[in-house]
Write a protein that holds these residues in place. Sequence first.
Motif, mmCIF file in Angstrom:
data_model
loop_
_atom_site.group_PDB
_atom_site.id
_atom_site.type_symbol
_atom_site.label_atom_id
_atom_site.label_comp_id
_atom_site.label_asym_id
_atom_site.label_seq_id
_atom_site.Cartn_x
_atom_site.Cartn_y
_atom_site.Cartn_z
ATOM 1 N N VAL A 234 0.742 -1.129 0.116
ATOM 2 C CA VAL A 234 0.250 0.036 -0.091
ATOM 3 C C VAL A 234 0.697 1.376 0.016
ATOM 4 C CG1 VAL A 234 -0.289 0.092 2.617
ATOM 5 C CG2 VAL A 234 -1.993 0.870 1.044
ATOM 6 N N SER A 235 2.066 1.009 0.745
ATOM 7 C CA SER A 235 3.077 2.429 0.579
ATOM 8 C C SER A 235 3.651 2.332 -0.832
ATOM 9 C CB SER A 235 3.989 2.458 1.709
ATOM 10 O OG SER A 235 3.241 2.647 2.984
ATOM 11 N N LEU A 236 4.242 1.196 -1.380
ATOM 12 C CA LEU A 236 4.810 1.321 -2.588
ATOM 13 C C LEU A 236 3.943 1.546 -3.637
ATOM 14 C CD1 LEU A 236 6.794 -2.087 -2.200
ATOM 15 C CD2 LEU A 236 7.762 -0.112 -2.004
ATOM 16 N N ALA A 237 2.701 1.660 -3.395
ATOM 17 C CA ALA A 237 1.767 2.178 -4.361
ATOM 18 C C ALA A 237 1.219 3.676 -4.051
ATOM 19 C CB ALA A 237 0.302 1.319 -4.336
ATOM 20 N N ALA B 268 0.720 6.492 2.365
ATOM 21 C CA ALA B 268 -0.209 5.476 1.646
ATOM 22 C C ALA B 268 -1.256 6.090 0.847
ATOM 23 C CB ALA B 268 -0.497 4.249 2.609
ATOM 24 N N ASN B 269 -1.083 7.214 0.073
ATOM 25 C CA ASN B 269 -2.123 7.664 -0.624
ATOM 26 C C ASN B 269 -2.359 6.999 -1.820
ATOM 27 O OD1 ASN B 269 -3.786 9.356 -1.725
ATOM 28 N ND2 ASN B 269 -2.737 11.145 -1.449
ATOM 29 N N VAL B 270 -3.226 5.892 -1.805
ATOM 30 C CA VAL B 270 -3.408 4.992 -2.886
ATOM 31 C C VAL B 270 -4.728 5.252 -3.695
ATOM 32 C CG1 VAL B 270 -1.581 3.361 -2.239
ATOM 33 C CG2 VAL B 270 -3.972 3.180 -1.584
ATOM 34 N N GLN B 271 -4.835 4.678 -4.944
ATOM 35 C CA GLN B 271 -6.011 4.856 -5.608
ATOM 36 C C GLN B 271 -6.428 3.102 -5.633
ATOM 37 O OE1 GLN B 271 -6.519 6.490 -9.043
ATOM 38 N NE2 GLN B 271 -8.505 5.790 -9.696
ATOM 39 N N LEU B 272 -7.280 2.660 -4.733
ATOM 40 C CA LEU B 272 -7.800 1.207 -4.590
ATOM 41 C C LEU B 272 -8.656 0.725 -5.941
ATOM 42 C CD1 LEU B 272 -7.428 -1.530 -3.237
ATOM 43 C CD2 LEU B 272 -9.603 -0.807 -2.031
#
Length: 502
Positions: free
Chosen positions: A289-292, A335-339
Amino acid sequence: MVAIVSTVAYLGLEARGVEVQCTLVAGLPAFVVVGLPDKAVAESRERVRGAIAALGLSLPPKRITINLSPADLPKEGSHFDLPIALALLAAMGVVDAEAISEYVVVGELGLDARVQPSPGVLLAAIHAGAEGKGLICPAAQGAEAAWAGSVEVLAAADLIGLLNHLKGQQLLSPPSAGVVEEAGFGPDLAQVKGQETAKRALEIAAAGGHNLLMVGPPGAGKSLLASCLPGILPPLDAAEALEVSMVQSVAGTLTGGRLTRTRPFRSPHHSASMAALTGGGLRVKPGEVSLAHLGVLFLDELPEFQRAVLDSLRQPLETGTVSVARANAHVTFPANVQLVAAMNPCRCGHLGDPALACSRAPKCAADYQAKVSGPLLDRIDLHVEVAAVSAADLILPPPTESSADVAARVATARRVQSARYAGDDARTNAEANGPVLDAHATPDEAGRKLLAQAAEAMRLSARGYTRVLRVARTIADLAGAETIGRIHVAEALSYRRQAPRN
């Protein structure tokens, strides 16, 4: 005499200053490292001993004590090898202690005195710049360190070359910053036949940074649609590219100092553990989630993930950060991701098809979908049904609209959002909240009436109500509308999952 060399310890994306102190005192010969070292740091004694022997030197027959200060800060990783070796050589009088006092030193040593790469060099370079010092690092990571700006970087291939530079006998050339790779693209939307509703939802997700769930039978094209998303997302700007590279640097995946404008796209297998997804381990590392971060986290076969693993994503999806708490450390990663998630409607995958569905429907579907918790589904803005592709669709010519056409509309919508949220914490509509959302996402009178009726009929939670407004704002941006109208609210509601009734 105490020889002192500056280095760093990593806690998440924070580099904390550490002093490597070395003393040589009379007594039985010994080599001791103190100051909360982990196994890798404790083993540095043998690597340092071998590297110094490769220079043709031998350790003095004294008690060698290495103290890593502050002593209560955990020290992890092999990057302490080079600072320990330099502190020892300074105590032995081989190198001038003053010559290395203005540098932060990181790097792993080989037994042949080569300086080998270690994770986190970019963070160390940024820390060195903040301290007004230079950086000594491995030659393979000089291009990475050069991205820190006006920091003097000594990138050494081996220990003897570094010592010759410090003595002025053979100067090391300053490294240049690594190249910036232009955004790369995956599959094109022109390859997707049919699925117009899903492609529309994908465009909305890209334009506003919204989370997306696709539900459909096997072979309907859910994974292909998800892999097309990076091709329609705008490339990372300079600040975002550096932010993403800092995470990659800590994870040890930033190679050759190359920064990329392509947004991360991570697709972990459904057998991934909680530590693999959110971060952790014996030496705390960023998870998927952080790598994304600032990119896409794609979870295929969503119900096949362990439920506890999926529920660990609730906090990151809400706050944009993930906190990993351990007995000896408390680390926070971005972890600012788009799921983007995909799932079958039931275990056999053919719910609604009388020729293929199992005899246990609809209980089979209810049990299968219940593996994903309601609170997690409530955090997903767009829910779209992806129907099976018929033979009639497959024989049609390819669609005329490509990823480049959709990307142009997405880029226009993102520019509108950048101007709208300038000076605010939000970057996209999906991040807007509170007064910022009220100021920019309040519908007109007809839209408010529809939303109020739908909120009661669909039993929307407060979070669900907010997310409908965010999606409606994105739909209006794609249409070039200043105000959110009833048609925009209606389309946003069509993508919302309705809460089950008792």
